[in-house]
Design an enzyme around this catalytic site. Structure first.
Site, short mmCIF file in Angstrom:
data_model
loop_
_atom_site.label_atom_id
_atom_site.label_comp_id
_atom_site.label_asym_id
_atom_site.label_seq_id
_atom_site.Cartn_x
_atom_site.Cartn_y
_atom_site.Cartn_z
N MET A 9 0.84 -1.20 0.00
CA MET A 9 0.00 0.00 0.00
C MET A 9 0.88 1.25 0.00
SD MET A 9 -3.41 -0.94 2.09
CE MET A 9 -2.78 -0.61 3.71
N ASN A 22 4.09 3.91 1.04
CA ASN A 22 4.73 4.41 2.26
C ASN A 22 5.75 3.37 2.73
OD1 ASN A 22 5.25 6.19 4.36
ND2 ASN A 22 3.63 5.36 5.66
N LEU A 23 6.63 3.04 1.82
CA LEU A 23 7.49 1.86 2.00
C LEU A 23 8.62 2.09 3.00
CD1 LEU A 23 7.74 0.88 -1.78
CD2 LEU A 23 6.05 0.14 -0.07
N GLY A 56 11.30 -2.99 5.50
CA GLY A 56 10.63 -4.30 5.48
C GLY A 56 10.12 -4.61 4.08
N HIS A 57 9.53 -3.59 3.43
CA HIS A 57 9.06 -3.81 2.05
C HIS A 57 10.24 -4.05 1.11
CE1 HIS A 57 5.71 -1.15 3.63
NE2 HIS A 57 5.01 -2.16 3.15
N GLY A 107 4.91 -10.09 4.11
CA GLY A 107 5.61 -10.06 5.40
C GLY A 107 4.87 -10.89 6.45
N GLN A 147 -3.08 -12.01 8.03
CA GLN A 147 -3.24 -11.71 6.60
C GLN A 147 -2.56 -12.78 5.75
OE1 GLN A 147 -2.90 -7.73 4.53
NE2 GLN A 147 -0.81 -8.44 4.18
N VAL A 192 10.84 -7.37 9.73
CA VAL A 192 12.04 -6.54 9.90
C VAL A 192 11.77 -5.59 11.06
CG1 VAL A 192 13.55 -4.84 8.79
CG2 VAL A 192 12.59 -6.73 7.44
N ARG A 194 2.54 2.48 9.82
CA ARG A 194 1.80 3.24 10.83
C ARG A 194 2.69 3.78 11.96
NH1 ARG A 194 -2.56 -0.54 9.33
NH2 ARG A 194 -4.15 0.74 8.36
O1 PAF Z 1 -0.27 -5.70 3.62
C1 PAF Z 1 -0.66 -4.80 2.85
O2 PAF Z 1 0.03 -3.80 2.60
C2 PAF Z 1 -2.04 -4.92 2.20
O3 PAF Z 1 -2.96 -5.50 3.07
C3 PAF Z 1 -2.00 -5.67 0.85
C4 PAF Z 1 -1.56 -7.11 1.00
C5 PAF Z 1 -1.08 -4.93 -0.11
C6 PAF Z 1 -3.42 -5.69 0.24
O4 PAF Z 1 -3.91 -4.39 0.05
#
Ligand code: PAF
Length: 286
Positions: free
Chosen positions: A30, A32-33, A36-37, A149, A155, A178, A189
């Site tokens: 989503m 705002n990396l 960890g991303h 992650g 999730q 991470v 967040r």
């Molecule tokens: O984990 C996230 O950033 C979101 O839930 C995802 C998997 C990109 C789905 O919108």
């Protein structure tokens, strides 16, 4: 790295990679990396030949009183981070591109049981929104491998179940959380935390670690153990949403006989909801 905003441009770019015989990896985000991303993207680059990332703040997974509008949009900075981590193609669609007929009549994907309880209890509809957008993204990208992650443990379990149940030919990898040097799990967040809240936040992971220690030392009276730990969090200034021990694979409530476990926590600091988890593998004798 190229950035595309439409499904047709995405499909064309992926088709050309496929024509070259490249294995396609995918990291949905989503935006705002944080690092960890970046780690997920580097892993995808190690394991596949052509890495696609997506940035889409998915309205379908936000509740009416959640932070959809204030969720940070940082596209230019994100593009740099993705490129540096080895991303080849960024898909950054608009809401209209993802939901051309609006969201009310959108076909939904729901994963019962796993989506209930934990974050599902306080965020009704959240995992249906996640499963729906991830299955749409999977159909758009058609990757061989997708990486998520482990920080969003529930999730990941929901997405694994969805891919398995709907026979999606996609390998799902989960990567370890991470953490900042003080133990706080990296999260988009965390930027909402005030200075004193940020100083307190690592106590969430410390709480998980001391619970794991107690479990390794033989404590199996989970309800008591968790009630005490929850009270400890409260005394420190957190507003706990849940703190639970679950069996690690299906997220069933843990019994004293289970060995493969995960401790999961969600707690508010001010208005910011933090989540974290820690897997605990008990030795079969202990
Ligand atoms: O984990 C996230 O950033 C979101 O839930 C995802 C998997 C990109 C789905 O919108």
């Amino acid at each position: 790295m190229i950035t595309v905003n439409t499904v047709s441009a995405l499909r064309a770019a992926v088709a050309s990679a496929r024509q070259q015989g490249l294995k396609v990896g995918f990291v949905p985000t989503m935006g705002n990396l944080h690092s960890g991303h970046a780690e997920l993207v580097s892993k995808a680059a190690e394991r596949t030949d052509f890495v696609v990332a997506s940035i889409f703040v998915n309205p379908l997974q936000f509740g009416p009183s959640e932070d959809l509008d204030k969720y940070p949009r940082t596209l230019a900075a994100d593009q740099h981070k993705l490129e540096a981590a080895g991303c080849d193609l960024l898909f950054a669609p608009t809401v209209a591109q993802m939901y051309p007929d609006g969201m009310a009549g959108q076909t939904r994907v729901s994963v019962p049981q796993l989506s209930e309880g934990l974050c599902g209890a306080s965020r009704p509809g959240h995992f249906e929104g996640v499963a729906t957008v991830v299955s749409k993204l999977f159909n758009m990208v058609q990757p061989d491998l997708a990486i998520f992650g482990q920080k969003d443990y529930q999730q990941l379990a929901v997405i694994r179940a969805m891919a398995r149940d709907l026979n999606m030919p996609i390998q799902i990898d989960g990567e370890p959380t991470v953490r900042a040097e003080d133990g706080l799990a990296l999260s988009s967040r965390n930027g909402y935390l005030s200075e004193p809240e940020r100083a307190l936040a690592p106590q969430l992971y410390a709480c998980l670690q001391s619970l794991a220690e107690a479990m390794h030392a033989g404590r199996r009276d989970y309800p008591r153990l968790l009630a005490d730990a929850q009270q400890g969090l409260q005394e420190q200034g957190f507003r706990p949403d849940y703190l639970e021990v679950r069996e690690a694979r299906h997220l069933r409530p843990a019994t004293p006989e289970d060995r493969d476990l995960v401790i999961l926590v969600a707690a508010y600091l001010g208005n910011t909801r933090l989540i974290d988890n820690l897997q605990v593998k008990l030795s079969s004798g202990g």
